[in-house]
Design a protein around this motif. Sequence first.
Motif, PDB file in Angstrom:
ATOM      1  N   ARG A   1      10.589   2.554  11.349  1.00 17.82           N
ATOM      2  CA  ARG A   1      10.069   0.859  11.641  1.00 17.82           C
ATOM      3  C   ARG A   1       9.816   0.277  10.089  1.00 17.82           C
ATOM      4  O   ARG A   1       8.730   0.093   9.735  1.00 17.82           O
ATOM      5  N   HIS A   2      10.734   0.537   9.248  1.00 24.63           N
ATOM      6  CA  HIS A   2      10.713   0.367   7.818  1.00 24.63           C
ATOM      7  C   HIS A   2       9.661   0.938   6.884  1.00 24.63           C
ATOM      8  O   HIS A   2       9.452   0.636   5.796  1.00 24.63           O
ATOM      9  N   ILE A   3       9.127   1.919   7.388  1.00 27.12           N
ATOM     10  CA  ILE A   3       8.075   2.522   6.691  1.00 27.12           C
ATOM     11  C   ILE A   3       8.553   3.955   6.531  1.00 27.12           C
ATOM     12  O   ILE A   3       8.998   4.570   7.398  1.00 27.12           O
ATOM     13  N   LEU A   4       8.311   4.500   5.103  1.00 23.97           N
ATOM     14  CA  LEU A   4       8.667   5.874   4.849  1.00 23.97           C
ATOM     15  C   LEU A   4       7.828   6.785   6.086  1.00 23.97           C
ATOM     16  O   LEU A   4       7.031   6.920   6.129  1.00 23.97           O
ATOM     17  N   ASP A   5       8.866   7.621   6.495  1.00 23.98           N
ATOM     18  CA  ASP A   5       8.502   8.655   7.793  1.00 23.98           C
ATOM     19  C   ASP A   5       8.453   9.973   7.099  1.00 23.98           C
ATOM     20  O   ASP A   5       7.399  10.668   7.116  1.00 23.98           O
TER      21      ASP A   5
ATOM     22  N   LEU B   1      23.494   3.283  -5.380  1.00 21.06           N
ATOM     23  CA  LEU B   1      23.066   1.875  -5.816  1.00 21.06           C
ATOM     24  C   LEU B   1      21.528   1.863  -5.809  1.00 21.06           C
ATOM     25  O   LEU B   1      20.799   2.497  -4.954  1.00 21.06           O
ATOM     26  N   ALA B   2      21.246   1.197  -7.141  1.00 24.58           N
ATOM     27  CA  ALA B   2      19.678   1.162  -7.086  1.00 24.58           C
ATOM     28  C   ALA B   2      19.056   0.055  -6.006  1.00 24.58           C
ATOM     29  O   ALA B   2      19.629  -1.033  -5.927  1.00 24.58           O
ATOM     30  N   ASN B   3      18.203   0.331  -5.562  1.00 23.07           N
ATOM     31  CA  ASN B   3      17.489  -0.544  -4.581  1.00 23.07           C
ATOM     32  C   ASN B   3      16.159  -1.118  -5.152  1.00 23.07           C
ATOM     33  O   ASN B   3      16.203  -2.395  -5.032  1.00 23.07           O
ATOM     34  N   GLU B   4      15.160  -0.358  -5.391  1.00 24.21           N
ATOM     35  CA  GLU B   4      13.993  -0.753  -5.824  1.00 24.21           C
ATOM     36  C   GLU B   4      13.441   0.137  -6.657  1.00 24.21           C
ATOM     37  O   GLU B   4      13.474   1.326  -6.646  1.00 24.21           O
ATOM     38  N   MET B   5      12.688  -0.534  -7.540  1.00 25.35           N
ATOM     39  CA  MET B   5      11.742   0.362  -8.394  1.00 25.35           C
ATOM     40  C   MET B   5      10.415   0.022  -8.470  1.00 25.35           C
ATOM     41  O   MET B   5       9.880  -0.880  -8.099  1.00 25.35           O
ATOM     42  N   ALA B   6       9.470   1.230  -8.630  1.00 28.28           N
ATOM     43  CA  ALA B   6       8.022   0.982  -8.810  1.00 28.28           C
ATOM     44  C   ALA B   6       7.442   1.680  -9.949  1.00 28.28           C
ATOM     45  O   ALA B   6       7.766   2.934  -9.998  1.00 28.28           O
ATOM     46  N   PRO B   7       6.898   1.217 -10.937  1.00 28.57           N
ATOM     47  CA  PRO B   7       6.172   1.661 -12.172  1.00 28.57           C
ATOM     48  C   PRO B   7       4.856   2.339 -11.936  1.00 28.57           C
ATOM     49  O   PRO B   7       3.953   2.043 -12.349  1.00 28.57           O
ATOM     50  N   ARG B   8       4.872   3.384 -10.817  1.00 25.61           N
ATOM     51  CA  ARG B   8       3.665   4.107 -10.620  1.00 25.61           C
ATOM     52  C   ARG B   8       4.109   5.172  -9.648  1.00 25.61           C
ATOM     53  O   ARG B   8       5.196   5.377  -9.280  1.00 25.61           O
ATOM     54  N   PRO B   9       2.916   6.099  -9.351  1.00 23.89           N
ATOM     55  CA  PRO B   9       3.145   7.137  -8.297  1.00 23.89           C
ATOM     56  C   PRO B   9       3.879   6.301  -7.013  1.00 23.89           C
ATOM     57  O   PRO B   9       3.408   5.150  -6.701  1.00 23.89           O
ATOM     58  N   HIS B  10       4.524   7.251  -6.314  1.00 25.62           N
ATOM     59  CA  HIS B  10       5.496   6.882  -5.174  1.00 25.62           C
ATOM     60  C   HIS B  10       5.338   7.764  -4.034  1.00 25.62           C
ATOM     61  O   HIS B  10       5.046   8.720  -4.063  1.00 25.62           O
ATOM     62  N   ASN B  11       5.182   6.880  -2.866  1.00 30.28           N
ATOM     63  CA  ASN B  11       4.913   7.821  -1.437  1.00 30.28           C
ATOM     64  C   ASN B  11       6.195   8.964  -1.299  1.00 30.28           C
ATOM     65  O   ASN B  11       5.962   9.940  -1.075  1.00 30.28           O
ATOM     66  N   SER B  12       7.378   8.722  -1.843  1.00 27.31           N
ATOM     67  CA  SER B  12       8.216   9.657  -1.910  1.00 27.31           C
ATOM     68  C   SER B  12       8.197  10.951  -2.526  1.00 27.31           C
ATOM     69  O   SER B  12       8.987  11.698  -2.818  1.00 27.31           O
ATOM     70  N   GLY B  13       7.159  10.645  -3.778  1.00 26.18           N
ATOM     71  CA  GLY B  13       7.105  11.809  -4.448  1.00 26.18           C
ATOM     72  C   GLY B  13       5.541  12.432  -4.155  1.00 26.18           C
ATOM     73  O   GLY B  13       5.086  13.479  -4.809  1.00 26.18           O
ATOM     74  N   HIS B  14       4.952  12.338  -2.816  1.00 28.76           N
ATOM     75  CA  HIS B  14       3.736  12.932  -2.516  1.00 28.76           C
ATOM     76  C   HIS B  14       4.174  14.383  -2.246  1.00 28.76           C
ATOM     77  O   HIS B  14       3.131  15.183  -2.595  1.00 28.76           O
ATOM     78  N   TRP B  15       5.295  14.991  -1.868  1.00 27.90           N
ATOM     79  CA  TRP B  15       5.407  16.539  -2.025  1.00 27.90           C
ATOM     80  C   TRP B  15       5.151  17.074  -2.940  1.00 27.90           C
ATOM     81  O   TRP B  15       5.038  18.431  -3.074  1.00 27.90           O
ATOM     82  N   THR B  16       5.304  16.597  -4.217  1.00 29.33           N
ATOM     83  CA  THR B  16       5.218  17.237  -5.616  1.00 29.33           C
ATOM     84  C   THR B  16       3.747  17.711  -6.002  1.00 29.33           C
ATOM     85  O   THR B  16       3.460  18.618  -6.503  1.00 29.33           O
TER      86      THR B  16
ATOM     87  N   LYS C   1       5.587  14.441   5.657  1.00 28.78           N
ATOM     88  CA  LYS C   1       5.339  13.462   6.656  1.00 28.78           C
ATOM     89  C   LYS C   1       4.302  12.554   6.526  1.00 28.78           C
ATOM     90  O   LYS C   1       3.353  13.132   6.397  1.00 28.78           O
ATOM     91  N   ASN C   2       4.641  11.451   6.699  1.00 31.97           N
ATOM     92  CA  ASN C   2       3.639  10.399   6.449  1.00 31.97           C
ATOM     93  C   ASN C   2       2.762  10.104   7.835  1.00 31.97           C
ATOM     94  O   ASN C   2       3.416  10.293   8.915  1.00 31.97           O
ATOM     95  N   LEU C   3       1.583   9.956   7.776  1.00 30.71           N
ATOM     96  CA  LEU C   3       0.585   9.799   8.771  1.00 30.71           C
ATOM     97  C   LEU C   3       0.677   8.276   9.037  1.00 30.71           C
ATOM     98  O   LEU C   3      -0.335   7.843   8.065  1.00 30.71           O
ATOM     99  N   VAL C   4       1.230   7.575   9.810  1.00 27.61           N
ATOM    100  CA  VAL C   4       1.082   6.189   9.693  1.00 27.61           C
ATOM    101  C   VAL C   4       0.771   5.804  11.176  1.00 27.61           C
ATOM    102  O   VAL C   4       1.467   6.158  12.248  1.00 27.61           O
ATOM    103  N   GLY C   5      -0.303   5.096  11.265  1.00 26.23           N
ATOM    104  CA  GLY C   5      -0.909   4.372  12.457  1.00 26.23           C
ATOM    105  C   GLY C   5      -1.800   5.402  13.174  1.00 26.23           C
ATOM    106  O   GLY C   5      -1.587   6.900  12.810  1.00 26.23           O
ATOM    107  N   PRO C   6      -2.292   4.955  14.354  1.00 24.24           N
ATOM    108  CA  PRO C   6      -3.168   5.905  15.144  1.00 24.24           C
ATOM    109  C   PRO C   6      -2.642   7.086  15.737  1.00 24.24           C
ATOM    110  O   PRO C   6      -3.156   8.130  15.662  1.00 24.24           O
TER     111      PRO C   6
END
Length: 372
Positions: free
Chosen positions: A214-218, A264-279, A312-317
Motif C-alpha cells: 500500500r505504497h509504504i515500505l513493508d 534508474l534513480a527514483n528519489e533521494m533523502a538527505p537523512r537516515p532512511h527507513n530502508s536502512g533500519h536493518w543496519t 519488517k515495518n510495523l505499520v498500523g494497528p
Amino acid sequence: MTPLPPGSTIGILGGGQLGRMSALAAARLGYRCHVYAPEADSPGMQVAAARTVAPYEDAAALAGFAAAVDVVTFEFENVPAATLDILAPLVPCRPGVESLRIGQDRVLEKRFCESAGLAVAPWRLVESREDLASAIAALGLPAVLKTTRLGYDGRGQAVLRSTADLDAAWARLAPRPLVLEAFVPFEREISAIAARGADGTLVTFDATENRHARHILDISIAPAPVPQAVADAARAHVAALAESLGLVGLLALEMFLLPDGRLLANEMAPRPHNSGHWTMDACLCGQFEMHVRAVAGLPLPEPGRHHDAVMKNLVGPESFAAWPALAAMPAVALHLYGKAEVREGRKLGHATHLLAPGTVSKAQDPGRFAPV
Ligand code: AMP
C-alpha cells in the motif's frame, strides 16, 4: 574538523522516529540531543535531553535553539528551507540547506541526478492541464503523476492507466506543479545509503531490496539479492550524489532495477532512511550512528555488516499487534517508536531478523525471512 567532544549537544529538527533513533545513537557516544519540532511528546522528544516545541517558522525559538546546540541536523525532509536559512549563520548545519532544498523537490532532484550522470525515468514538468495532455502524448500510458513537493509514502501520486483517469488525478494532486513520469516496469526496487564526513570521507552501506505494501515500505532485504555489479553500481550512484552535493551526513537513494540490469534513480533523502533500519542491528556501525558521527565530525568507519537481515515495518494497528510475539523471537531485534496514537498507515516500529551471512543470496525468496 575537530570532533565534537562527548557532552556536546546535537540539535535535531523534527520529532519523528528517525530523530529518536539518531538521538539514541548519539547518547551512546556521550552526546546530548535537543529536539526541535512543532509537536510535543513526539517520538524524538521522548528520548531527548532538551526540547523546543515551536513552529519551524518561529525565528525567536530558532535563535534560542541555535544558542543551545553545537551543531544542527534534521530528520524530517519537509523542514522548510527557510528554517535552515535562519539557523545557518548561527550554528553549523549538517547537511546544509542545499541538500535539503534538492531533496524536497522532485524536479530539482531529477535534474540533480541527471547532472550527476544518473539515469531517471523519462519525465515532464506539468504546470497546467494542457501540459498534462502533451506529457502523456510524449511519454504514453501508463504513467505516474506526482506532486513535486510534500509527497511521501505514496501520498501525492496517481497511476494513470487511461485518459479517463486524467481529470480526477489533476483535480486531486496538490500542490502544483506536478511531474509526469513514465511507468517503470521494474524488476525490483533497491536503495543504498552513503555517509559523508566533513573531511570528505565517504562510506556506503550494502544495497537493500525494498518491497512496499500500500505504497509504504513493508520489508527491506539486505544485502539486496542482485548481481554484484548491480549492488556496486547502486553504492557508486549514491556515493556520487553525496560527493557532488558536498553533503555532510547521510544520503539515501531509492532506485528501480530494470530487467536488463540498469538502475534508474527514483528519489533521494538527505537523512537516515527507513530502508536502512536493518543496519542498526546487522552492522557494527548502523546508519544512525553513522549520521551522528558525520554531523559530529567523528571518523566514519566501514559499516562492518556482520549479518544478513530482513527488516519488517510495523505499520498500523494490525501489524503493531505482533509486538509481543516479536519480542519473544530469537534473532529478532524489535524497535518501537513510542507513538501515542496507533493509527492505520502509521509507522509504529520495525523488527529486524538477523540471518547468517550468505543466507539471502542462497534463498529462493529471502522475503520469507521477514519476522512476521
Ligand atoms: P515515490 O514516492 O516516488 O518513492 O514512489 C512510491 C512508490 O511508487 C515507489 O516505491 C514505486 O513502488 C512506485 N512508483 C513510483 N514511481 C513509479 C514509476 N515511475 N513507475 C512505476 N512505479 C512507480
